[in-house]
Enzyme design. Structure first.
Site, mmCIF file in Angstrom:
data_model
loop_
_atom_site.group_PDB
_atom_site.id
_atom_site.type_symbol
_atom_site.label_atom_id
_atom_site.label_comp_id
_atom_site.label_asym_id
_atom_site.label_seq_id
_atom_site.Cartn_x
_atom_site.Cartn_y
_atom_site.Cartn_z
ATOM 1 N N ARG A 1 -50.819 59.208 3.508
ATOM 2 C CA ARG A 1 -49.498 58.678 3.840
ATOM 3 C C ARG A 1 -48.432 59.748 3.586
ATOM 4 N NH1 ARG A 1 -46.860 53.090 1.505
ATOM 5 N NH2 ARG A 1 -47.159 54.113 -0.523
ATOM 6 N N ASP B 1 -44.391 51.224 -7.945
ATOM 7 C CA ASP B 1 -43.996 52.434 -7.227
ATOM 8 C C ASP B 1 -42.567 52.252 -6.749
ATOM 9 O OD1 ASP B 1 -44.124 50.837 -4.981
ATOM 10 O OD2 ASP B 1 -45.795 51.904 -4.052
#
Length: 541
Positions: free
Chosen positions: A161, A443
């Site tokens: 990603r 996150d």
């Protein structure tokens, strides 16, 4: 040296020498010169769209693409090698030990993350590229403190990603302009590994984050076509799964798949970022106020609707409909609490597989067994593309139904949001983008929810369940009380970073509108720490 390209970081390293080769820099420059103007125009279009939303224009399915949504004949590419069965995917940053543990976890795939779980220091980004290069070539084994880390014979399939379109890479400029963080991360991985991956029976596979419009998917597709031609690879070698994690993207799922159809491997419910976007995009709408984030579950109206639409859309086009993250981590010192947490994981995964998802996400290797057992029991084949869910009819009003029965803004919720925002951002400034807090692996997405919720509650004069109005002064007071406790949550956090974060949060709740991304706001601190001159920063906070 490559003409027009500058490396502004003063902290040269072995990783930099290995990854930022002349050939790689030439590729970076070619991508920048070909596509950067398009990226900038798309970012400007986001701002235009936000102004329309603020003026009261409702989100809806684009009328100009109705024919794409209605046409049942077009399909996406068939699954690439290793992507036929994705029942459990593990995610995490690209730190060397974590890469080995994730690849060895037993999960079908590993999403190596340069985005929300990585603080983008230059060292983190370049070392991550080295680690992925070495993992692909089975050269990542190492030993530390007498403990050996070694890849198994059949590691998980690797998916990468890159960062979202909004982030710049200020430590690398081309023709005196910062590079796109997205293109930087993608290009280095693709340039160094695409052919090697194909040679080993896999391919260059990606997760694409935070898109808001199908034209942003078109840009990615153009980059894939350009990059495959640049390296002399067949078109269609790349595969990309798009995270549907912004509210506008939920109205354009078919269109996003259509743009990427020859390179597509499906869509994913990026649910935490989706909640963040749901608040941010309707920031001017006082009817869109959400309660404590723990109450915004996958069963509330707008969340359930987006899941149902994603599954129906993907299966109609014969690609994977991936479920969301189980952020829980094992609670080692409290068996009862651990049992309750793991039951939540099991229930979440059962909901996903019975709805029709083809796989799910986990954040910790020890959660793999639970998720895998649920999917193995209820998904007997490699996927559920055949589960068409024609009965799932989702209208635009369903995607905008923010009703949360029983939801409240609580004292605990306000305190928890402040603590999470302070702890995560302080850790991020210190180079850690993946932080365990209260037995959840947090996150940037969850920190973003806490930030915009605090802004929203202050902006619209919300009261908590005790009747206390949530004001600027009240939040300031709580920040002052909570900030000194943050080192207990994040021992590595420095007093300086906690102070910067506290001041940042106080500034955010005072703004007319919340900033687009905290990572963009705080990036100047990371680039300054890398020795980059302030003139290359968009702003210094």
């Amino acid at each position: 040296m490559v003409a027009g390209v500058q490396i502004l970081s003063k902290s040269a390293s072995q990783a930099q020498a290995e990854i930022l080769t002349d050939g790689a820099l030439q590729f970076l420059a070619a991508l920048h010169r070909t596509f950067e103007s398009t990226r900038q125009s798309l970012l400007a279009a986001r701002e235009d769209a936000q102004r329309r939303f603020d003026s009261g224009v409702p989100l809806d399915f684009p009328p100009e693409t109705a024919n794409i949504r209605a046409d049942p004949t077009w399909l996406c590419a068939p699954p690439a090698p290793g992507l036929e069965d994705r029942r459990v995917e593990i995610t995490g940053p690209t730190e060397r030990k974590m890469v080995i543990n994730a690849l060895n976890s037993g999960a079908k795939t590993f999403m190596a993350d340069f985005e929300d779980s990585t603080a983008p220091t230059f060292a983190n980004l370049l070392n991550g590229q080295v680690n992925l290069r070495d993992a692909i070539r089975r050269q990542i084994d190492f030993e530390i403190a007498g403990k050996k880390y070694k890849l198994t014979d059949k590691p998980a399939v690797l998916i990468v990603r890159p960062r979202g379109w909004h982030l710049d890479e200020p430590r690398v400029t081309v023709d005196n302009a910062p590079m796109s963080g997205s293109m930087f991360d993608f290009a280095l991985y693709f340039y160094h590994n695409a052919k090697e991956l194909v040679k080993r029976g896999s391919g260059p596979y990606f997760y694409l984050p935070k898109m808001e419009h199908y034209k942003e998917a078109r840009l990615w597709n153009d980059i894939f076509l350009f990059s495959q031609s640049y390296l002399g690879m067949p078109h269609g070698t790349v595969r990309a799964t798009v995270l549907i994690e912004t509210l506008p993207a939920a109205f354009q799922m078919d269109e996003i798949l259509f743009e990427l159809r020859n390179h597509s491997s499906g869509l994913n419910c990026g649910r935490w970022d989706y909640i963040f976007s749901a608040i941010k995009k309707r920031r001017a709408d006082r009817t869109a106020i959400l309660p404590d984030r723990k109450d915004v579950t996958m069963t509330v109206g707008f969340m359930d609707a987006y899941v149902r639409l994603l599954i129906k859309t993907c299966h109609r086009r014969k690609v994977a409909a991936m479920g969301g993250m189980a952020a829980q981590i094992p609670i080692k010192n409290d068996p009862k609490a651990n049992e309750i947490a793991m039951e939540k994981v099991k229930a979440d995964k059962l909901r996903e597989v019975t709805y029709g998802h083809d796989g799910t996400w986990i954040a910790h290797p020890l959660i793999h067994g639970i998720a895998r057992q649920v999917f193995d029991e209820h998904m007997l084949g490699p996927n559920q593309y055949h589960v068409l869910r024609e009965e799932f009819n989702v209208a635009s009003s369903d995607l905008l139904n923010y009703s949360v029965p029983g939801g409240k803004v609580t004292v605990e919720g306000v305190h928890g949001n402040i603590a999470c925002a302070l702890a995560y951002c302080a850790a991020w400034l210190g180079g850690n983008g993946c932080v365990p807090l209260n037995y959840l692996m947090e996150d940037a997405a969850t920190a973003e929810i806490t930030r915009v919720q605090l802004w929203q509650w202050v902006r619209y004069g919300v009261r908590d369940e005790t009747g206390q109005p949530i004001t600027v002064e009240y939040i300031d007071k709580l920040i002052g009380e909570i900030a000194p406790t943050i080192k207990k949550l994040v021992p590595a956090a420095t007093e300086d970073h906690i102070h910067i974060t506290a001041q940042y949060l106080k500034g955010q709740i005072r703004q007319q509108w919340p900033s687009e991304f905290l990572t963009s706001d705080l990036m100047p601190y990371l680039s300054a720490a890398d020795g980059v001159d302030a003139k290359w920063h968009k702003s210094m906070l």
